[in-house]
Design a protein around this motif. Structure first.
Motif, short mmCIF file in Angstrom:
data_model
loop_
_atom_site.label_atom_id
_atom_site.label_comp_id
_atom_site.label_asym_id
_atom_site.label_seq_id
_atom_site.Cartn_x
_atom_site.Cartn_y
_atom_site.Cartn_z
N THR A 170 0.82 -1.21 0.00
CA THR A 170 0.00 0.00 0.00
C THR A 170 0.85 1.25 0.00
OG1 THR A 170 -1.70 -1.20 1.23
CG2 THR A 170 -1.88 1.19 1.19
N ALA A 171 1.98 1.22 0.75
CA ALA A 171 2.86 2.38 0.79
C ALA A 171 3.43 2.69 -0.59
CB ALA A 171 4.00 2.12 1.79
N VAL A 172 3.82 1.65 -1.33
CA VAL A 172 4.34 1.85 -2.68
C VAL A 172 3.28 2.48 -3.58
CG1 VAL A 172 5.14 0.66 -4.76
CG2 VAL A 172 6.02 0.00 -2.53
N ALA A 173 2.06 1.96 -3.50
CA ALA A 173 0.97 2.50 -4.33
C ALA A 173 0.69 3.96 -3.98
CB ALA A 173 -0.29 1.65 -4.14
N ILE A 174 0.73 4.29 -2.68
CA ILE A 174 0.46 5.67 -2.25
C ILE A 174 1.51 6.62 -2.85
CG2 ILE A 174 0.58 7.22 -0.25
CD1 ILE A 174 -0.90 5.10 1.33
N VAL A 175 2.77 6.23 -2.81
CA VAL A 175 3.83 7.07 -3.37
C VAL A 175 3.59 7.32 -4.85
CG1 VAL A 175 6.29 7.16 -3.92
CG2 VAL A 175 5.55 6.38 -1.66
N MET A 176 3.20 6.28 -5.58
CA MET A 176 3.00 6.42 -7.02
C MET A 176 1.75 7.24 -7.33
SD MET A 176 4.12 2.61 -8.31
CE MET A 176 4.08 3.10 -10.03
N PHE A 177 0.67 7.03 -6.59
CA PHE A 177 -0.54 7.82 -6.81
C PHE A 177 -0.34 9.28 -6.40
CE2 PHE A 177 -2.93 3.64 -6.33
CZ PHE A 177 -3.13 3.51 -7.70
N ALA A 178 0.42 9.50 -5.33
CA ALA A 178 0.68 10.88 -4.89
C ALA A 178 1.47 11.65 -5.94
CB ALA A 178 1.44 10.86 -3.56
N ARG A 179 2.36 10.95 -6.60
CA ARG A 179 3.14 11.58 -7.67
C ARG A 179 2.25 12.12 -8.77
NH1 ARG A 179 6.58 7.43 -11.00
NH2 ARG A 179 4.42 6.88 -11.48
N GLY A 180 1.13 11.44 -9.02
CA GLY A 180 0.19 11.90 -10.04
C GLY A 180 -0.88 12.83 -9.51
N GLY A 181 -0.81 13.21 -8.23
CA GLY A 181 -1.78 14.13 -7.65
C GLY A 181 -3.17 13.56 -7.53
N GLU A 182 -3.28 12.25 -7.33
CA GLU A 182 -4.59 11.59 -7.34
C GLU A 182 -5.14 11.33 -5.95
OE1 GLU A 182 -3.21 8.31 -9.55
OE2 GLU A 182 -3.75 9.14 -11.50
N ILE A 183 -4.42 11.73 -4.90
CA ILE A 183 -4.86 11.49 -3.52
C ILE A 183 -5.42 12.77 -2.91
CG2 ILE A 183 -4.13 10.85 -1.19
CD1 ILE A 183 -2.04 9.04 -2.40
N LEU A 184 -6.60 12.68 -2.30
CA LEU A 184 -7.16 13.78 -1.52
C LEU A 184 -6.71 13.59 -0.08
CD1 LEU A 184 -10.80 13.94 -2.96
CD2 LEU A 184 -8.79 15.26 -3.64
N TRP A 185 -5.74 14.39 0.34
CA TRP A 185 -5.06 14.14 1.61
C TRP A 185 -5.95 14.44 2.81
CZ3 TRP A 185 -0.78 11.40 1.48
CH2 TRP A 185 -0.04 11.38 0.30
N GLU A 187 -9.34 14.28 3.02
CA GLU A 187 -10.32 13.20 3.14
C GLU A 187 -9.65 11.90 3.58
OE1 GLU A 187 -10.05 15.36 0.83
OE2 GLU A 187 -11.99 16.18 0.24
N GLY A 188 -8.45 11.64 3.03
CA GLY A 188 -7.72 10.43 3.40
C GLY A 188 -7.30 10.43 4.85
N ALA A 189 -6.93 11.62 5.38
CA ALA A 189 -6.53 11.72 6.78
C ALA A 189 -7.71 11.45 7.70
CB ALA A 189 -5.93 13.10 7.06
N ILE A 190 -8.89 12.00 7.33
CA ILE A 190 -10.09 11.76 8.13
C ILE A 190 -10.43 10.27 8.12
CG2 ILE A 190 -12.57 12.20 8.30
CD1 ILE A 190 -11.99 14.97 7.10
N MET A 191 -10.34 9.63 6.95
CA MET A 191 -10.59 8.20 6.86
C MET A 191 -9.58 7.41 7.69
SD MET A 191 -11.45 7.71 2.82
CE MET A 191 -11.61 5.94 3.02
N SER A 192 -8.34 7.87 7.72
CA SER A 192 -7.31 7.17 8.47
C SER A 192 -7.59 7.19 9.96
CB SER A 192 -5.94 7.79 8.18
OG SER A 192 -5.59 7.65 6.82
N ILE A 193 -8.11 8.31 10.45
CA ILE A 193 -8.49 8.37 11.86
C ILE A 193 -9.59 7.36 12.15
CG2 ILE A 193 -9.52 9.83 13.65
CD1 ILE A 193 -8.21 12.24 12.26
N GLY A 194 -10.58 7.30 11.26
CA GLY A 194 -11.64 6.31 11.41
C GLY A 194 -11.11 4.89 11.36
N SER A 195 -10.14 4.66 10.46
CA SER A 195 -9.55 3.33 10.34
C SER A 195 -8.82 2.93 11.61
CB SER A 195 -8.59 3.29 9.15
OG SER A 195 -7.99 2.03 9.02
N LEU A 196 -8.10 3.89 12.20
CA LEU A 196 -7.36 3.61 13.43
C LEU A 196 -8.31 3.26 14.57
CD1 LEU A 196 -4.71 3.55 14.99
CD2 LEU A 196 -4.94 6.00 15.36
#
Length: 239
Positions: A170-185, A187-196
């Motif tokens: 997942t970390a590898v995929a995140i780096v590659m998707f972030a390079r293309g500007g495809e991640i909403l940080w 929204e992703g951070a809020i989801m990460s709190i929920g995931s934790l």
């Protein structure tokens, strides 16, 4: 996060929800990786602290998982939103089929052989890593299948390696998707709190006798509703 801890199918819920809320399919696929990564890292740390991580096996399995993840992420970047939407629908359908099979019941059987990482197992991890890089839905279940049915690990040790391989891919995929500007940080951070929070709650309730039955019913209900929504969404041009 709760479902990932108990049933290894959290992305089958979170990814279609992101699409339903209006995120483009590529952005949803990329953003969904953030909570998956946080949950996997939390689980890996927990298993390692308990001494349940087989680091020698990890050294053999991490490289093919990394290579596969890179290939899967590259393919995902080449697809358009509509193509990715069809893939998401198919992946959720596969997740539903797996839930109704006896695959996960087979994982509960006691292992009689000594754990061993073979070349065949490494090749299978390469393919699973590709799937995790491409789309994360039910990738954790595929990891468990390889680790328990091919490498013959007991469930606790298999879960430990599963969490580590999931985190790396997942970390590898995140780096590659972030390079293309495809991640909403945000929204992703809020989801990460929920995931934790969900993962922590799932870990506490995982030993409750009714936990898996309740999770199964919830998972089936949500996936059926999301399949109906995705089907309606992608058949709009036909109507």
């Amino acid at each position: 996060g709760f479902l990932n801890t108990l049933a290894s199918s959290g992305s089958a819920v979170s990814l279609p929800i992101l699409v339903m809320l209006g995120l483009p399919e590529m952005v949803a696929n990329a953003t969904n990786r953030l909570p998956v990564l946080l949950g996997a890292l939390t689980a890996s740390w927990s298993f390692a602290r308990r001494g349940q991580m087989d680091w020698r096996a990890a050294a053999k399995l991490v490289p093919p998982a990394l290579i596969g993840s890179i290939g899967g992420a590259l393919l995902a970047e080449r697809l358009g939103n509509r193509q990715m939407g069809i893939v998401i629908t198919g992946a959720v359908l596969i997740a539903l089929v797996l839930i109704f099979t006896k695959v996960k019941k087979a994982l509960a059987k006691e292992q009689e052989q000594e754990p061993e990482v073979t070349r065949g197992a490494m090749a299978l991890i390469l393919f699973v890593g590709f799937w995790l890089g491409f789309i994360a839905v039910d990738g954790a279940t595929y990891l468990l299948l390889v680790l328990m049915l091919t490498c013959h690990y007991a469930l606790p040790q298999a879960n430990a390696l599963k969490a580590l391989l999931l985190a790396v891919s997942t970390a590898v995929a995140i780096v590659m998707f972030a390079r293309g500007g495809e991640i909403l940080w945000t929204e992703g951070a809020i989801m990460s709190i929920g995931s934790l929070i969900g993962a922590s709650l799932g870990a506490r309730l995982s030993n409750h006798p009714q936990a898996r039955a309740w999770t199964f019913k919830l998972l089936v209900t949500v996936i059926l509703l999301e399949l109906a929504h995705l089907g309606w969404h992608y058949t709009a041009p036909l109507r």
